[in-house]
Motif scaffolding. Structure first.
Motif, short mmCIF file in Angstrom:
data_model
loop_
_atom_site.label_atom_id
_atom_site.label_comp_id
_atom_site.label_asym_id
_atom_site.label_seq_id
_atom_site.Cartn_x
_atom_site.Cartn_y
_atom_site.Cartn_z
N HIS A 20 -2.83 6.95 -10.72
CA HIS A 20 -3.97 6.48 -9.92
C HIS A 20 -3.44 6.20 -8.52
O HIS A 20 -2.83 5.16 -8.26
N VAL A 22 -4.82 5.65 -5.51
CA VAL A 22 -5.55 4.84 -4.52
C VAL A 22 -5.51 5.54 -3.15
O VAL A 22 -5.45 4.92 -2.10
N ASP A 23 -5.49 6.84 -3.20
CA ASP A 23 -5.53 7.69 -2.02
C ASP A 23 -6.81 8.51 -2.11
O ASP A 23 -6.92 9.38 -2.97
N SER A 27 -7.10 11.39 -5.57
CA SER A 27 -7.17 10.16 -6.35
C SER A 27 -6.36 10.20 -7.63
O SER A 27 -5.96 9.15 -8.14
N LEU A 66 0.51 3.25 -10.99
CA LEU A 66 -0.31 2.78 -9.88
C LEU A 66 0.59 2.37 -8.73
O LEU A 66 1.79 2.12 -8.92
N GLY A 488 -12.24 0.47 -9.66
CA GLY A 488 -11.58 1.18 -8.56
C GLY A 488 -11.55 0.37 -7.28
O GLY A 488 -10.52 0.30 -6.59
N SER A 489 -12.66 -0.28 -6.95
CA SER A 489 -12.71 -1.10 -5.74
C SER A 489 -11.81 -2.32 -5.87
O SER A 489 -11.16 -2.74 -4.91
N ALA A 492 -8.22 -1.20 -5.52
CA ALA A 492 -7.96 -0.89 -4.11
C ALA A 492 -7.73 -2.15 -3.30
O ALA A 492 -6.88 -2.18 -2.39
N THR A 495 -4.21 -3.45 -3.83
CA THR A 495 -3.15 -2.53 -3.42
C THR A 495 -3.33 -2.17 -1.94
O THR A 495 -2.75 -2.81 -1.07
N SER A 510 -0.56 2.78 -1.44
CA SER A 510 -1.11 3.93 -2.15
C SER A 510 0.05 4.85 -2.51
O SER A 510 1.14 4.76 -1.94
#
Length: 555
Positions: A20, A22-23, A27, A66, A488-489, A492, A495, A510
């Motif tokens: 995952h 976070v890009d 993704s 992650l 996901g939010s 994010a 991170t 990320s």
């Protein structure tokens, strides 16, 4: 995707599990290659071409990878020290507190002061324990025990006597002494009043401070935290300045996390301290530690009535009181200080819990923007318990980030017994507006405020998504379900969002080619299972710049 410098074998390849990133540009992946502490490839089977004879290969075996979590508001040295003292942080039972305090005193007969802390307000009627209860277990030595949020302290009669506190002692401007009907202190000191006793507590030795910091670093790495913002670098009540411990850790090569230090703003002083902060920034910023932030505590907490509200608290009968909380820094002066700090390139980290404090902090950011234009200072407001709906869009408009303590957004005794009755129905619905802030376009970051609450990001993510505490009994009502975040939010925020606040987004936050290999391997994929099981997720391995800093026993 492969970095131009990826030619030749990688030092480390992690493969065989969901990545995952976070890009938003990419993704998901299944393999990551690292060389020289940096990510040189993110992709799938093609990344395995970078495996050479000397490459360490981590078979994820289906476990997710992650970016490392970043805690945007934490107090590691204080937490680590507290774990080694009279630690009360894992129960809410008043009788158990007294048993532990008495046992600690008995097993430490040579300790001059009994200190530690971490007790919960909910364990006592009105959140106010008494000196008399402490006297029954420790009558001969002073006791000073901050509660879990460090906005107050429980003391015994010997401590009150040594500090000279009696019915004639006035409340300090930034605090309150709880009293009986005759005006005598009862043993609970709120906010700045705690310092009347706390200043007498002997400081831990430099080696004890270093040990506390390193103990906390180990705990944070075990929860997948690779970077953090220390929310108070300076002396506050009985919290000693962690700067010397960070300096020693750097000199000895013991600091293994990226750290931003938020220099403490002494609320008893004014702009005359700004040149000192400039000098501290210059002296302390080196290696993995940067000190480009100033922490301003604008108000207290709702449970003891010191969070700054636009309208007064209610009384137990639901009537308006004459108490609207405390603004520790006069709002007009706050605007001047923040404008000057912003002009000097400082980030300001606000403690802003009540709706008045939030508005005062945003007004200060607005004043700085008007005077200085838009600078890359990335001011952020932490806690945000009560936010007036009119102020939600101002975060995006002013470029002020929302620093969320996600774990607090749930029904639990402090919320249900010490907060909601005194806020009232409408204002109670303005609490922890995570989804509202996201919809309004705010940048979300996240922090634990450990030792106030658990440093485990996965526990916090569970609450952000479910708005129910981990392990809550079946049927526990969801706390303001309309404010839930999607996972996901929430990830994010913990991170990339915290990396942005920490000015580390060019380095980490990320899983992107060119960034540092600050990574965490989990034992299961929280995106693949039920939301109700997010908190069951555990960290298996943690890497900082490609170096393994934690491995679970079964990893």
């Amino acid at each position: 995707m492969t970095h131009p410098q990826a030619a030749g074998p990688a030092d480390l390849v992690l493969t065989g599990g969901p990545v995952h990133t976070v890009d938003p540009a990419r993704s998901r992946a299944t393999s990551v290659a690292v060389r020289g502490g940096r990510i040189v490839a993110v992709g799938h089977d093609e990344v395995r071409e970078l495996i050479g004879a000397g490459t360490e290969v981590v078979d994820l075996a289906g476990k997710p990878l992650l970016p490392g979590f970043q805690d945007a508001h934490v107090h590691p040295q204080g937490a680590g020290l507290e774990l080694g003292l009279c630690h009360l942080g894992d129960t809410t039972d008043a009788a158990e507190y007294l048993r532990r305090i008495g046992e600690y005193a008995a097993t430490h007969p040579d300790v001059e002061w009994i200190t530690g802390g971490g007790w919960s307000l909910e364990a006592f009627p009105g959140g106010a324990p008494t000196a008399a209860a402490l006297d029954a277990v420790v009558p001969d030595r002073p006791v000073f025990l901050p509660n879990r949020d460090h906005h107050g302290a429980w003391v015994n009669s010997r401590a009150l006597e040594l500090a000279g506190l009696d019915a004639r002692t006035p409340d300090p401007a930034d605090g309150r002494i709880e009293r009986d009907a005759e005006g005598r202190p009862t043993g609970m000191l709120q906010e700045g009043a705690a310092d009347l006793v706390g200043r007498l507590v002997p400081d831990p030795t430099p080696e004890e401070q270093l040990a506390g910091l390193l103990r906390a670093q180990g705990v944070l790495h075990s929860y997948g935290v690779t970077a953090w913002q220390d929310a108070i670098v300076g002396a506050y009540t009985n919290m000693t300045d962690p700067a010397p411990a960070y300096r020693t850790a750097l000199e000895r090569g013991l600091l293994t996390a990226r750290v931003v230090g938020a220099l403490w703003w002494d609320r008893e002083r004014g702009a005359e301290q700004i040149p000192e902060l400039v000098e501290r920034r210059r002296e302390l910023s080196r290696g993995l530690f940067r000190a480009g932030t100033v922490k301003i505590m604008q108000d207290g907490i709702a449970e003891n009535g010191t969070a700054a509200l636009l309208d007064p608290y209610l009384t137990g009968c639901g009537c308006a009181s004459d108490n609207s909380g405390i603004s520790f820094v006069e709002p007009g002066e706050l605007r001047k200080y923040v404008t000057e700090l912003d002009a000097l390139g400082f980030q300001v980290h606000f403690h802003a819990l009540g709706d008045r404090a939030v508005r005062e902090a945003l007004d200060a950011v607005e004043a700085a923007r008007a005077a200085n234009g838009w600078r890359d200072t990335r001011h952020h407001l932490a806690h945000l318990q009560v936010v007036h709906p009119h102020d939600l869009p101002r975060f995006r408009e002013l470029g002020a980030s929302a620093n969320l303590q996600m774990l607090w957004a749930a029904h639990e005794p402090q919320m249900d017994e010490l907060t909601l009755p005194f806020l009232g129905p409408e204002r109670g619905t303005w609490q922890y507006p995570f989804r509202g802030l996201l919809r309004a376009g705010a940048t979300l970051a996240a922090g634990s405020d450990w030792p106030v609450s658990s440093p485990d990001p996965l526990q916090a993510l569970h609450v952000a998504v479910n708005r129910v505490e981990p392990g809550a009994p079946e049927g526990t009502p969801v706390f303001l379900p309309e404010q839930r975040l999607d996972l996901g939010s929430a990830v994010a925020a913990y991170t990339a969002g915290s990396a942005y606040v920490n000015h580390l987004d060019d380095i980490s936050g990320s899983i992107t080619v060119g960034k540092a290999a600050d990574l965490v391997v989990l034992d299961r994929d929280p995106f693949a299972g039920p939301a109700e099981e997010i908190a069951a997720t555990r960290v298996q391995q943690t890497f900082v710049a490609g170096r393994r800093v934690y491995a679970a026993p079964d990893a």
